[in-house]
Design a protein around this motif. Sequence first.
Motif, PDB file in Angstrom:
ATOM      1  N   LEU A   1       0.192  -4.288  -6.424  1.00  0.00           N
ATOM      2  CA  LEU A   1       0.362  -5.754  -6.432  1.00  0.00           C
ATOM      3  C   LEU A   1       1.828  -6.155  -6.308  1.00  0.00           C
ATOM      4  O   LEU A   1       2.705  -5.527  -6.896  1.00  0.00           O
ATOM      5  N   ARG A   2       2.064  -7.196  -5.549  1.00  0.00           N
ATOM      6  CA  ARG A   2       3.411  -7.779  -5.464  1.00  0.00           C
ATOM      7  C   ARG A   2       3.266  -9.299  -5.479  1.00  0.00           C
ATOM      8  O   ARG A   2       2.241  -9.850  -5.089  1.00  0.00           O
ATOM      9  N   SER A   3       4.363  -9.901  -5.940  1.00  0.00           N
ATOM     10  CA  SER A   3       4.343 -11.372  -5.987  1.00  0.00           C
ATOM     11  C   SER A   3       5.311 -11.913  -4.951  1.00  0.00           C
ATOM     12  O   SER A   3       6.420 -11.393  -4.799  1.00  0.00           O
TER      13      SER A   3
ATOM     14  N   ILE B   1       6.763  -5.527 -11.151  1.00  0.00           N
ATOM     15  CA  ILE B   1       5.309  -5.687 -11.248  1.00  0.00           C
ATOM     16  C   ILE B   1       4.756  -5.120 -12.575  1.00  0.00           C
ATOM     17  O   ILE B   1       3.773  -5.602 -13.110  1.00  0.00           O
ATOM     18  N   PHE B   2       5.515  -4.109 -13.091  1.00  0.00           N
ATOM     19  CA  PHE B   2       5.087  -3.534 -14.359  1.00  0.00           C
ATOM     20  C   PHE B   2       5.138  -4.602 -15.475  1.00  0.00           C
ATOM     21  O   PHE B   2       4.189  -4.750 -16.249  1.00  0.00           O
ATOM     22  N   GLN B   3       6.266  -5.384 -15.474  1.00  0.00           N
ATOM     23  CA  GLN B   3       6.394  -6.453 -16.485  1.00  0.00           C
ATOM     24  C   GLN B   3       5.306  -7.504 -16.300  1.00  0.00           C
ATOM     25  O   GLN B   3       4.721  -7.996 -17.259  1.00  0.00           O
ATOM     26  N   ILE B   4       5.044  -7.780 -15.008  1.00  0.00           N
ATOM     27  CA  ILE B   4       4.041  -8.824 -14.712  1.00  0.00           C
ATOM     28  C   ILE B   4       2.659  -8.382 -15.184  1.00  0.00           C
ATOM     29  O   ILE B   4       1.935  -9.130 -15.848  1.00  0.00           O
ATOM     30  N   ILE B   5       2.328  -7.102 -14.845  1.00  0.00           N
ATOM     31  CA  ILE B   5       1.011  -6.580 -15.230  1.00  0.00           C
ATOM     32  C   ILE B   5       0.884  -6.543 -16.772  1.00  0.00           C
ATOM     33  O   ILE B   5      -0.145  -6.947 -17.321  1.00  0.00           O
ATOM     34  N   GLN B   6       1.956  -6.078 -17.406  1.00  0.00           N
ATOM     35  CA  GLN B   6       1.925  -5.991 -18.883  1.00  0.00           C
ATOM     36  C   GLN B   6       1.674  -7.376 -19.513  1.00  0.00           C
ATOM     37  O   GLN B   6       0.845  -7.524 -20.394  1.00  0.00           O
TER      38      GLN B   6
ATOM     39  N   PHE C   1       0.848  -1.197   0.000  1.00  0.00           N
ATOM     40  CA  PHE C   1       0.000   0.000   0.000  1.00  0.00           C
ATOM     41  C   PHE C   1       0.876   1.236   0.000  1.00  0.00           C
ATOM     42  O   PHE C   1       1.856   1.324   0.727  1.00  0.00           O
ATOM     43  N   GLN C   2       0.487   2.194  -0.844  1.00  0.00           N
ATOM     44  CA  GLN C   2       1.254   3.446  -0.866  1.00  0.00           C
ATOM     45  C   GLN C   2       0.284   4.580  -0.495  1.00  0.00           C
ATOM     46  O   GLN C   2      -0.774   4.723  -1.112  1.00  0.00           O
ATOM     47  N   PRO C   3       0.642   5.330   0.509  1.00  0.00           N
ATOM     48  CA  PRO C   3      -0.267   6.385   0.993  1.00  0.00           C
ATOM     49  C   PRO C   3      -0.354   7.575   0.046  1.00  0.00           C
ATOM     50  O   PRO C   3       0.587   7.859  -0.690  1.00  0.00           O
TER      51      PRO C   3
ATOM     52  N   VAL D   1      -7.349  -0.690 -12.012  1.00  0.00           N
ATOM     53  CA  VAL D   1      -8.166  -1.609 -12.831  1.00  0.00           C
ATOM     54  C   VAL D   1      -7.609  -1.600 -14.261  1.00  0.00           C
ATOM     55  O   VAL D   1      -7.407  -0.541 -14.847  1.00  0.00           O
ATOM     56  N   SER D   2      -7.405  -2.757 -14.740  1.00  0.00           N
ATOM     57  CA  SER D   2      -6.852  -2.879 -16.107  1.00  0.00           C
ATOM     58  C   SER D   2      -7.889  -2.505 -17.173  1.00  0.00           C
ATOM     59  O   SER D   2      -9.082  -2.747 -16.991  1.00  0.00           O
ATOM     60  N   ALA D   3      -7.391  -1.940 -18.276  1.00  0.00           N
ATOM     61  CA  ALA D   3      -8.260  -1.562 -19.387  1.00  0.00           C
ATOM     62  C   ALA D   3      -8.997  -2.787 -19.913  1.00  0.00           C
ATOM     63  O   ALA D   3     -10.175  -2.737 -20.230  1.00  0.00           O
TER      64      ALA D   3
HETATM   65  P1  C2E Z   1       4.375  -0.102  -8.962  1.00  0.00           P
HETATM   66  O1  C2E Z   1       3.816  -0.584  -7.731  1.00  0.00           O
HETATM   67  O2  C2E Z   1       5.624  -0.730  -9.428  1.00  0.00           O
HETATM   68  O3  C2E Z   1       3.252  -0.210 -10.004  1.00  0.00           O
HETATM   69  C1  C2E Z   1       3.492   0.063 -11.264  1.00  0.00           C
HETATM   70  C2  C2E Z   1       2.236   0.049 -12.028  1.00  0.00           C
HETATM   71  O4  C2E Z   1       1.703  -1.280 -12.020  1.00  0.00           O
HETATM   72  C3  C2E Z   1       1.131   0.863 -11.486  1.00  0.00           C
HETATM   73  O5  C2E Z   1       1.222   2.154 -11.817  1.00  0.00           O
HETATM   74  C4  C2E Z   1      -0.043   0.226 -12.047  1.00  0.00           C
HETATM   75  O6  C2E Z   1      -0.280   0.755 -13.326  1.00  0.00           O
HETATM   76  C5  C2E Z   1       0.346  -1.195 -12.091  1.00  0.00           C
HETATM   77  N1  C2E Z   1      -0.173  -1.882 -10.933  1.00  0.00           N
HETATM   78  C6  C2E Z   1       0.389  -2.051  -9.748  1.00  0.00           C
HETATM   79  N2  C2E Z   1      -0.444  -2.788  -8.994  1.00  0.00           N
HETATM   80  C7  C2E Z   1      -1.530  -3.062  -9.755  1.00  0.00           C
HETATM   81  C8  C2E Z   1      -2.742  -3.733  -9.501  1.00  0.00           C
HETATM   82  O7  C2E Z   1      -2.996  -4.250  -8.424  1.00  0.00           O
HETATM   83  N3  C2E Z   1      -3.664  -3.821 -10.478  1.00  0.00           N
HETATM   84  C9  C2E Z   1      -3.389  -3.253 -11.725  1.00  0.00           C
HETATM   85  N4  C2E Z   1      -4.293  -3.346 -12.635  1.00  0.00           N
HETATM   86  N5  C2E Z   1      -2.268  -2.575 -11.968  1.00  0.00           N
HETATM   87  C10 C2E Z   1      -1.361  -2.477 -10.975  1.00  0.00           C
HETATM   88  P2  C2E Z   1       0.464   3.200 -10.987  1.00  0.00           P
HETATM   89  O8  C2E Z   1      -0.923   2.785 -10.806  1.00  0.00           O
HETATM   90  O9  C2E Z   1       0.665   4.525 -11.631  1.00  0.00           O
HETATM   91  O10 C2E Z   1       1.142   3.046  -9.675  1.00  0.00           O
HETATM   92  C11 C2E Z   1       2.092   3.900  -9.193  1.00  0.00           C
HETATM   93  C12 C2E Z   1       3.417   3.382  -9.393  1.00  0.00           C
HETATM   94  O11 C2E Z   1       4.337   4.427  -9.155  1.00  0.00           O
HETATM   95  C13 C2E Z   1       3.788   2.260  -8.393  1.00  0.00           C
HETATM   96  O12 C2E Z   1       4.675   1.391  -8.960  1.00  0.00           O
HETATM   97  C14 C2E Z   1       4.519   3.010  -7.327  1.00  0.00           C
HETATM   98  O13 C2E Z   1       5.365   2.224  -6.575  1.00  0.00           O
HETATM   99  C15 C2E Z   1       5.259   3.994  -8.168  1.00  0.00           C
HETATM  100  N6  C2E Z   1       5.662   5.194  -7.383  1.00  0.00           N
HETATM  101  C16 C2E Z   1       4.942   5.974  -6.562  1.00  0.00           C
HETATM  102  N7  C2E Z   1       5.649   6.997  -6.093  1.00  0.00           N
HETATM  103  C17 C2E Z   1       6.872   6.911  -6.656  1.00  0.00           C
HETATM  104  C18 C2E Z   1       8.022   7.686  -6.577  1.00  0.00           C
HETATM  105  O14 C2E Z   1       8.152   8.787  -5.859  1.00  0.00           O
HETATM  106  N8  C2E Z   1       9.114   7.341  -7.256  1.00  0.00           N
HETATM  107  C19 C2E Z   1       9.068   6.176  -8.043  1.00  0.00           C
HETATM  108  N9  C2E Z   1      10.140   5.875  -8.688  1.00  0.00           N
HETATM  109  N10 C2E Z   1       7.974   5.439  -8.131  1.00  0.00           N
HETATM  110  C20 C2E Z   1       6.879   5.800  -7.444  1.00  0.00           C
END
Ligand code: C2E
Length: 811
Positions: free
Chosen positions: A588-590, A600-605, A570-572, A645-647
Amino acid sequence: MRRRGIRFWALISITAVSFITTVLFVFLSYTRISKSLKDQYINESESVLEQSSNNFTVQFSNVQTILASVSEELEKDFVDVFNTLQFYERLTPSNSPIYLGLENGQYYLSSKQLLPDSYKVVEQEWYQNTGNGNEVSWTEPYLDYLTQELVISASIPVKHNGHNGIAAIQFSIDDISSIISQSVIGEKGLVMLISSSGKILANRDNYLISESIIANNQEALLERSFDEQVPYVIDGQNYLIHTMTIDQNGMSILTAINEKELQNYLIKSLYPIVLTGIVTLLLFSSMAYLVLLRGIKPLKNLGTLMSYVELGNYDVYAKEKKYLEVYQLSKGFNSMIRAIKKRDRELNLTYNELKKTEGQLRSKYEQLKASEEKILHLASYDPLTGVLNRRSLMQLLEESIEHHNGESLKGIIFLDLDNFKTVNDSLGHTMGDKLIIEVANRLSSITAGNKNVARISGDEFIIIIHDLQSENEIEAFAKEIVQTFDEPLIVDAKQLNVTASMGVALFPIHADSTEELIKFADMAMYQVKGLGKNGYKIFDEDIKKAVDEKVEIELGIGECLKENNFELVFQPLFNVQQGRITNVEALLRSKSSALSKFNIFQIIQTAEITGQIIEIDKWVLREACLSIQKINKEVEVPLHISVNVSALHIMQQDFVSNVKEIIEETGVKPEWIDLEITETSLMESFDQNINKLYELKEKGISLHLDDFGTGYSSLNYLNSLPIDHVKIDKSFIDKMLESKKDSKIVETIIALSHNIGLKVVAEGVEYKEQFELLTDYQCELMQGYFISKPANYETIIERVNNNLKEKIISV
Ligand code: C2E
Ligand code: MG
Ligand code: MG
C-alpha cells in the motif's frame, strides 16, 4: 416574675385592710372625741361664764338697789344715818361696808370703824368717781386707802339734811369674786374677772393679777370673744377664750380653755379606744389569716397530689371535701386523673403499635440501606475484583484534582496486562477472571501510601498515587509493580507468568485534567507495548508527539479512503526453481500529501489502532484482485498476488465473507490470491481464525505466514495451520550474512518448513550473497531489493517480462 402564694397575698391584703381600717378608725375616733371633748369644755366654760356673770349681775343689781334705797332713806329727815347704813350693810355682798361722805367733810361708815385723820373722803376714789343724777357709778378697781386691798366701789349721790354727799359701797374684789375663785374649767383652764381696762382682777390662784390681758393689740380678738370661743395666747399658752361683760360696771368675766390640756385629754381618751381598735383588728386579722390557712390547706394538699402526678404517679385520689369549691376542685382533679389514665392506656396502645411499625420500618430501612449500599458499591466498585471501577476512579481523580493543595504531585499509572487475550483464550474465561482478581490483589498490595486502584476495563487498571514529592517516587512504584509480576501468579494451583505494560502521567506536570492525565498515561502505556511490553514509561513530549502524529495519520487515512488517494505498488517474488517471477506482493502507498511524511508502516500501525485497517484491507484486496487480472493479461505465465491482511481484519466475524465477496465481485481467480497473515493474527482467537483460514483455503486461496520469526515462532503449530508458505522475516535475512549461526537459523527454518510440507519465502533479500545462500538452502521464493524494489504496475509488468529475468539469470 416570682410567683407568690395565696398566703402571701392574703397577708398583704389583711395587713393593708388592717392598716387602712386602723387609720380610718383612729381618724374618726379622733375627730369625734376631739369634737365632743371640745364641746364638753366649751359647755363647761359657757356655764361657768353664765353663772359668774349672773352672779355678778345679781350682786351688782342688789348693790344698786341698796344704794338707791340708802339714798332714799338718807333724804328722809331725822334718819339715823348710822343705823341705816348698818342696816343696809347686812344686805351687801359679803357685808361690805357702806360709806357716806358729805360735802362738808362729814362721813359715816357702816362698820363703825374709825378712820384715820389722814383719810380724806373727798379724795377717795369712790367719792370722786361718782356721777351726777341718781345713777349708780362704778369705779375701776383701786387700792383701798385703808386696807390696801384691791377694791371696787359703787356710789350714788345723796342728800342728807340738806347736804350733798355720796353714798358708796366698797367691795373687796376677793369678796365679790368668790364665784370666780371657785370656778374651774378642766384643770388648767382659767376663769378670770377682768376690769373694763383689761386688767386681771381675780382668778382662783391669783394668777397674773393686775396684769393686762390685752397685749399686742389684740383688742379686736378679745372683742370677738364676746360672741365665741377665740384662740388666745395668755402667758405663752394657747387658750380658747370667751368673755362676757358685766353690764353695771363694764368688767368682764373670761373663761379660757387650755388647749394643751384639751389635747392631752384628747390623747388620753383616744389611747384606750385606739388600743382597743388595734387589738380588735389584730384579732380579726389573725382570725382571717387562720381561716385562710385552713381554707388553702386542702388546696395545698391538692397541690401535693399534683406533684405526684407530675412525677408520673397517677394512682392518687383527692379526698378534700370540706369546702364546696375545694370539693368541686377535688372532683375535677379526680376526673382529670381518670381521663389521663384512660388516655395513657390509649397512648400506650398507640405507642406499642408505633413501636411495632417503627421496628418494621427500621428493618425495611436496614434492607433498603443494605441494598443501597450494595448498589452504591456496585456503582463504585468493580464487581469482579472489588477495586474501584472506572466511574468512581474518574470521580475520585476529579475531586482530588479539584482539592489539590498545589504542592504535591499525583501519579497516574495506566496498566495493561500483556497478552491477556492469549491467557483468556487458552485457559478459559474463568481462569482469566481469577487472574484479573490476583492482579488486582497484587496491585492493591504495593507499598504506595496513599493510593487508589481501579479496574477500568478487561485487563486495564489505573493506579492513582497521591502526595508524591517527585517523579522519582512514581518511577519507584512503577518499578515495584514490574517486580511484582516477576513472581508468577498462582491461579487454581497453576503458575502463570504475567507481565504488564504501564504508562505513567503526573499531575500537574503533564496535564491538569482527568481526561488528559488518563489519555497521556494510556499513550505512554502504548509506547511500552510498542517497545516490547513488560515495563513502564513515563509520559513525555515525544509520546505526545507520537500520539499527535497518530491523530494526523488517522485523519490522513480517513481522507485517503474517502478521496481514493491510496494506490498499490507491487514487489516481485522470484521463484528460484522456476527461475522467474511467479508472485508479486501488493504493498500500500498513499498519494495524499497529508500522509507524505509518514511511511506505510506507521500508517498501517495507526490504521490498526483506529480500526481503519479493515476498510484499507478491503480496498487493497479489491485493488489487488483487479491489478493481478490486469497484470496477468500482460505476462506470459499468470502471477500470484500476495495481499497483506491485518490481524484485526481476520478477527472480524465477516472477514471470510468480505474476502469471498471481493473475489466474486472482481471475478479474479482465487488461485491467483495469496493472503499474507501474521502469527499474531492467528494467536488471537486461534480456533476461530483457523476455521476462517480453512474456509478460504477451500476456496482455492493460498495462505502465507508473513514475518515468520518475529512472533511465537513455534514450528509446532505450523503443521496444524492451513498455510502453504512461510515467509521468513527480513530481520533473519538481514543477519544471515553476519554469522554462520544466523545463516544456520535460516537454513534450519527452511528445512523444518520443508519437512512439514511448507514452501519458504525469504523477505528482504538485498544482496547477491543472501540470494545465493538462500538458493543453497532451497528457499523457494525470494523477495527483496536485490530482485526488485516495490514498483508500480507498469514497471512490474516490464520487469516481469524483461529486465528482471535477465538480471536474475545474470546472477
Ligand atoms: P513496505 O511496503 O514498507 O511495507 C511494510 C509493511 O506494511 C509490510 O510488511 C506489511 O506488513 C505492511 N503493508 C504494506 N502494505 C500493506 C497492505 O496493503 N495491507 C496490509 N495489511 N499491510 C500492508 P511486509 O508484508 O513484510 O512487506 C514487506 C516489506 O518489506 C515492504 O515494506 C517492502 O517494501 C519491504 N522490503 C522488501 N524487500 C526489501 C529489502 O530488500 N530491503 C528493505 N529494506 N525492505 C524490503
Ligand atoms: Mg507482507
Ligand atoms: Mg513481511
